[in-house]
Design a protein around this motif. Sequence first.
Motif, PDB file in Angstrom:
ATOM      1  N   HIS A  85       0.829  -1.218   0.000  1.00 13.74           N
ATOM      2  CA  HIS A  85       0.000   0.000   0.000  1.00 13.74           C
ATOM      3  C   HIS A  85       0.856   1.257   0.000  1.00 13.74           C
ATOM      4  O   HIS A  85       2.041   1.216   0.335  1.00 13.74           O
ATOM      5  N   HIS A  87       0.467   5.206   1.765  1.00 16.88           N
ATOM      6  CA  HIS A  87      -0.300   5.814   2.839  1.00 16.88           C
ATOM      7  C   HIS A  87      -1.272   6.823   2.244  1.00 16.88           C
ATOM      8  O   HIS A  87      -0.937   7.523   1.280  1.00 16.88           O
ATOM      9  N   GLU A  94       6.797   5.546   8.112  1.00 18.60           N
ATOM     10  CA  GLU A  94       6.594   4.323   8.888  1.00 18.60           C
ATOM     11  C   GLU A  94       7.942   3.650   9.113  1.00 18.60           C
ATOM     12  O   GLU A  94       8.849   3.810   8.295  1.00 18.60           O
ATOM     13  N   TYR A  96       9.640  -0.161   9.726  1.00 19.57           N
ATOM     14  CA  TYR A  96       9.531  -1.624   9.777  1.00 19.57           C
ATOM     15  C   TYR A  96      10.816  -2.145  10.411  1.00 19.57           C
ATOM     16  O   TYR A  96      11.878  -1.542  10.256  1.00 19.57           O
ATOM     17  N   HIS A 133       4.840   0.274  -0.155  1.00 20.54           N
ATOM     18  CA  HIS A 133       5.650  -0.748   0.503  1.00 20.54           C
ATOM     19  C   HIS A 133       4.924  -2.087   0.565  1.00 20.54           C
ATOM     20  O   HIS A 133       3.712  -2.140   0.773  1.00 20.54           O
TER      21      HIS A 133
HETATM   22 FE   LIG Z   1       2.275   1.428   5.742  1.00 21.17          FE
END
Ligand SMILES: [Fe+2]
Length: 187
Positions: A85, A87, A94, A96, A133
């Motif tokens: 997706h 954002h 974000e 990870y 991502h």
């Molecule tokens: Fe995300």
Amino acid sequence: VIIKSARFNHDFYDGVITGDGVVSYRKSLSEIQQVYQQVPQTLSPDTLMYTVYSFDAQGDNTLLWGLTVMEPVLVAGECNMTRGHYHADQAQPEIYFGLAGEGLLLMMNHTGECWAEQVTKGSVHYIEGNYAHRLINTGDMQFKVGACWPKAAGHDYKAIDLQPFPVRVFKSANGIDFAEQGDNNEV
Ligand SMILES: [Fe+2]
């Protein structure tokens, strides 16, 4: 001072996120089959592909904490991948981080440039707010990736449907293979 217990727990390497306010959902093959080039009839539509856990503090200006657990499943040789997706609010980034197994974080910008970062236990990945991502399990075990992001980020899946990632990742006895569409892409 009043000492309270944590609002939620994350058993980083061996477990999942637990506690009040933690929600989870399971994605089966039938719910994600459209992202694969080909789905063999031998693979049950009910095959569990990945499970997503998240802690939601229930407010407007909050951070979410998540965990994605991806099963080591191949779909006609193609590695298990999340839908991916952008954002909805592209000013919101974000993070990870790899917790177990091995895989790739595939990213793409709006001009369709695509690249990947290797995700392993202990790796940390900063995802700019305007990058699409997707996670891909390239290993032989569960691939676990944690995430932290502002709730305001939201999800935009439609943009991925309109402009899909131009790279497919396959796995065989010879190793990992990348199938790229078009020019101008690097993995
Ligand atoms: Fe995300």
